[in-house]
Design an enzyme around this catalytic site. Structure first.
Site, PDB file in Angstrom:
ATOM      1  N   ARG A  93      17.164  -9.365  -8.350  1.00 18.48           N
ATOM      2  CA  ARG A  93      17.169  -7.970  -7.481  1.00 18.48           C
ATOM      3  C   ARG A  93      15.935  -7.586  -7.855  1.00 18.48           C
ATOM      4  O   ARG A  93      16.240  -7.405  -9.495  1.00 18.48           O
ATOM      5  CB  ARG A  93      18.647  -7.215  -7.104  1.00 18.48           C
ATOM      6  CG  ARG A  93      19.142  -7.101  -6.086  1.00 18.48           C
ATOM      7  CD  ARG A  93      20.911  -6.356  -6.197  1.00 18.48           C
ATOM      8  NE  ARG A  93      20.142  -5.026  -6.054  1.00 18.48           N
ATOM      9  CZ  ARG A  93      20.403  -5.086  -4.221  1.00 18.48           C
ATOM     10  NH1 ARG A  93      20.363  -5.515  -3.407  1.00 18.48           N
ATOM     11  NH2 ARG A  93      19.778  -3.712  -4.074  1.00 18.48           N
ATOM     12  N   ILE A  94      15.749  -6.853  -7.149  1.00 19.26           N
ATOM     13  CA  ILE A  94      14.531  -5.905  -7.592  1.00 19.26           C
ATOM     14  C   ILE A  94      14.607  -4.538  -8.061  1.00 19.26           C
ATOM     15  O   ILE A  94      15.953  -3.994  -7.625  1.00 19.26           O
ATOM     16  CB  ILE A  94      13.814  -5.541  -6.257  1.00 19.26           C
ATOM     17  CG1 ILE A  94      12.511  -6.669  -5.591  1.00 19.26           C
ATOM     18  CG2 ILE A  94      11.996  -4.334  -7.150  1.00 19.26           C
ATOM     19  CD1 ILE A  94      11.863  -6.659  -4.978  1.00 19.26           C
ATOM     20  N   ASN A 109      13.174 -10.048 -19.108  1.00 19.70           N
ATOM     21  CA  ASN A 109      13.289 -11.052 -18.192  1.00 19.70           C
ATOM     22  C   ASN A 109      13.224 -12.618 -18.400  1.00 19.70           C
ATOM     23  O   ASN A 109      11.611 -12.255 -19.294  1.00 19.70           O
ATOM     24  CB  ASN A 109      12.750 -10.782 -17.264  1.00 19.70           C
ATOM     25  CG  ASN A 109      12.561 -11.141 -16.541  1.00 19.70           C
ATOM     26  OD1 ASN A 109      13.881 -12.068 -15.598  1.00 19.70           O
ATOM     27  ND2 ASN A 109      11.888 -11.237 -15.162  1.00 19.70           N
ATOM     28  N   HIS A 111      11.352 -15.934 -16.275  1.00 25.12           N
ATOM     29  CA  HIS A 111      10.715 -16.027 -15.308  1.00 25.12           C
ATOM     30  C   HIS A 111      10.329 -17.305 -15.247  1.00 25.12           C
ATOM     31  O   HIS A 111       9.481 -17.075 -15.403  1.00 25.12           O
ATOM     32  CB  HIS A 111       9.954 -15.293 -14.886  1.00 25.12           C
ATOM     33  CG  HIS A 111       9.165 -14.419 -13.511  1.00 25.12           C
ATOM     34  ND1 HIS A 111      10.238 -14.924 -12.112  1.00 25.12           N
ATOM     35  CD2 HIS A 111       8.116 -15.669 -12.285  1.00 25.12           C
ATOM     36  CE1 HIS A 111       9.173 -15.179 -11.647  1.00 25.12           C
ATOM     37  NE2 HIS A 111       7.419 -16.094 -12.155  1.00 25.12           N
ATOM     38  N   SER A 138       8.048 -17.790 -19.019  1.00 26.28           N
ATOM     39  CA  SER A 138       7.771 -16.767 -19.201  1.00 26.28           C
ATOM     40  C   SER A 138       9.241 -16.183 -19.877  1.00 26.28           C
ATOM     41  O   SER A 138       9.981 -15.835 -19.211  1.00 26.28           O
ATOM     42  CB  SER A 138       6.479 -16.181 -18.544  1.00 26.28           C
ATOM     43  OG  SER A 138       5.402 -16.842 -18.018  1.00 26.28           O
ATOM     44  N   THR A 143       9.151  -3.787 -17.232  1.00 25.82           N
ATOM     45  CA  THR A 143       8.529  -2.937 -16.948  1.00 25.82           C
ATOM     46  C   THR A 143       8.668  -2.322 -15.393  1.00 25.82           C
ATOM     47  O   THR A 143       9.548  -3.587 -14.942  1.00 25.82           O
ATOM     48  CB  THR A 143       6.943  -2.646 -17.241  1.00 25.82           C
ATOM     49  OG1 THR A 143       6.189  -3.385 -16.814  1.00 25.82           O
ATOM     50  CG2 THR A 143       6.240  -3.308 -18.833  1.00 25.82           C
ATOM     51  N   GLU A 145       6.249  -2.587 -12.835  1.00 26.87           N
ATOM     52  CA  GLU A 145       6.594  -3.563 -12.403  1.00 26.87           C
ATOM     53  C   GLU A 145       7.063  -5.025 -11.710  1.00 26.87           C
ATOM     54  O   GLU A 145       7.191  -5.695 -13.530  1.00 26.87           O
ATOM     55  CB  GLU A 145       4.622  -4.268 -13.158  1.00 26.87           C
ATOM     56  CG  GLU A 145       3.128  -4.921 -11.270  1.00 26.87           C
ATOM     57  CD  GLU A 145       2.123  -4.772 -12.194  1.00 26.87           C
ATOM     58  OE1 GLU A 145       2.247  -5.627 -11.770  1.00 26.87           O
ATOM     59  OE2 GLU A 145       2.171  -3.992 -13.833  1.00 26.87           O
ATOM     60  N   ASP A 147       8.103  -8.543 -12.420  1.00 26.85           N
ATOM     61  CA  ASP A 147       7.851  -9.986 -13.439  1.00 26.85           C
ATOM     62  C   ASP A 147       7.117  -9.613 -14.430  1.00 26.85           C
ATOM     63  O   ASP A 147       5.061 -10.846 -13.865  1.00 26.85           O
ATOM     64  CB  ASP A 147       7.320 -11.210 -12.402  1.00 26.85           C
ATOM     65  CG  ASP A 147       8.707 -10.944 -11.978  1.00 26.85           C
ATOM     66  OD1 ASP A 147       9.616 -11.230 -12.749  1.00 26.85           O
ATOM     67  OD2 ASP A 147       8.426 -11.875 -11.008  1.00 26.85           O
ATOM     68  N   GLU A 176      13.830 -22.924 -20.664  1.00 26.69           N
ATOM     69  CA  GLU A 176      14.532 -21.723 -20.217  1.00 26.69           C
ATOM     70  C   GLU A 176      15.411 -21.271 -21.893  1.00 26.69           C
ATOM     71  O   GLU A 176      15.349 -19.958 -22.376  1.00 26.69           O
ATOM     72  CB  GLU A 176      14.548 -21.660 -19.539  1.00 26.69           C
ATOM     73  CG  GLU A 176      13.383 -21.888 -18.274  1.00 26.69           C
ATOM     74  CD  GLU A 176      14.012 -20.979 -16.700  1.00 26.69           C
ATOM     75  OE1 GLU A 176      14.523 -20.184 -16.836  1.00 26.69           O
ATOM     76  OE2 GLU A 176      13.329 -21.196 -15.268  1.00 26.69           O
TER      77      GLU A 176
HETATM   78  C1  GAR Z   1      16.507 -19.509 -13.909  1.00 27.00           C
HETATM   79  O1  GAR Z   1      15.404 -20.508 -13.589  1.00 27.00           O
HETATM   80  C2  GAR Z   1      15.452 -17.595 -14.031  1.00 27.00           C
HETATM   81  O2  GAR Z   1      14.147 -18.357 -14.760  1.00 27.00           O
HETATM   82  C3  GAR Z   1      15.268 -17.221 -12.731  1.00 27.00           C
HETATM   83  O3  GAR Z   1      16.232 -18.209 -11.998  1.00 27.00           O
HETATM   84  C4  GAR Z   1      17.214 -18.725 -12.397  1.00 27.00           C
HETATM   85  C5  GAR Z   1      18.491 -18.828 -12.775  1.00 27.00           C
HETATM   86  O4  GAR Z   1      18.849 -19.861 -13.713  1.00 27.00           O
HETATM   87  N1  GAR Z   1      15.165 -16.402 -12.676  1.00 27.00           N
HETATM   88  C6  GAR Z   1      13.815 -15.503 -12.131  1.00 27.00           C
HETATM   89  O5  GAR Z   1      13.751 -16.255 -10.885  1.00 27.00           O
HETATM   90  C7  GAR Z   1      14.053 -13.970 -11.603  1.00 27.00           C
HETATM   91  N2  GAR Z   1      12.121 -13.840 -11.500  1.00 27.00           N
HETATM   92  P1  GAR Z   1      20.528 -19.065 -14.266  1.00 27.00           P
HETATM   93  O6  GAR Z   1      21.962 -18.340 -13.603  1.00 27.00           O
HETATM   94  O7  GAR Z   1      21.008 -20.720 -14.256  1.00 27.00           O
HETATM   95  O8  GAR Z   1      20.536 -18.680 -15.776  1.00 27.00           O
END
Ligand code: GAR
Length: 222
Positions: A93-94, A109, A111, A138, A143, A145, A147, A176
């Site tokens: 969510r934003i 975060n 991303h 990443s 912040t 803004e 991402d 990740e």
């Molecule tokens: C991950 O790939 C994360 O980078 C992305 O959601 C997935 C969550 O997976 N996050 C975003 O897109 C945020 N903008 P998870 O619930 O298995 O950790």
């Protein structure tokens, strides 16, 4: 230094949360989870947290008149947890900028793109559509803004001819799971610092995002 008190927000599967909990358990992060909060009444991340003995909170946006009041309720709970660091671990969510202000330099975060490329959703599809040779993930300070905060570290994978959104997502997730704990571990150890919006690693400016070394530690990009 006392262990870092960590709170997390998650909306889904919770695999990044699980990776963080593992890293706390085996000492890669000198930290302790004090809260996992979600905008979903039910999601796997809530189960992952509960099974690890982490206090959980699920708030439903539909129970609030608007986004701002939902975010205020959520962030009041985060403040009450006395967390030192907030991790957005798959939070979809934003967030209203007004509630983020007190967390400047204390929220990160993960991303799934090589920011500043592809903020928002459908990052794997965007990388494929652009014909990119590389994709990645990443971790950045949060912040106001979306991402858009300073990028701390990135992991890269190459894109092959047979790749699809699904294969990229699967292959990237493994990275990740190493990248996010490495960054949170470095914050807990005092190696990454916010420095008023100009983050440092071991006292040196992070001009270029850090990369993951093969042993899972972070290093300056070469
Ligand atoms: C991950 O790939 C994360 O980078 C992305 O959601 C997935 C969550 O997976 N996050 C975003 O897109 C945020 N903008 P998870 O619930 O298995 O950790």
């Amino acid at each position: 230094m006392p262990a870092l008190r960590i709170a997390a927000l998650a909306s889904g599967r919770g695999s990044n949360l699980a990776a963080l909990l593992d890293a706390c358990a085996d000492g890669r992060i000198d930290g302790k989870f004090v809260l996992l909060a979600s905008d979903k009444a039910k999601c796997a991340a809530l189960t992952v947290a509960a099974e690890a003995g982490v206090p959980t909170l699920a708030l439903r946006p539909g129970d609030y008149p608007d986004r701002r009041s939902f975010d205020h309720a959520l962030f009041d709970a985060l403040a009450a947890s006395n967390a030192d660091l907030l991790v957005l671990a798959g939070y979809m969510r934003i967030i209203d900028p007004s509630v983020l202000m007190p967390w400047a330099g204390r929220a990160v975060n993960v991303h799934p793109s090589l920011l500043p490329l592809y903020r928002g959703l459908h990052t794997h599809a965007q990388a494929l559509a652009a014909g990119d040779a590389e994709h990645g993930a990443s971790v950045h300070f949060v912040t106001a803004e979306l991402d858009g905060g300073p990028v701390l570290a990135q992991a890269r994978i190459s894109i092959g001819p047979g790749d699809t959104e699904a294969t990229l997502a699967t292959r990237l997730l493994v990275h990740e799971h190493r990248l996010l704990p490495a960054v949170v571990g470095a914050i807990a150890a005092g190696r990454i610092a916010w420095n008023e919006g100009n983050p440092t690693f071991d006292g040196r400016a992070i001009d270029t995002p850090l990369t993951l070394c093969s042993d899972g530690s972070l290093g300056a990009a070469t």
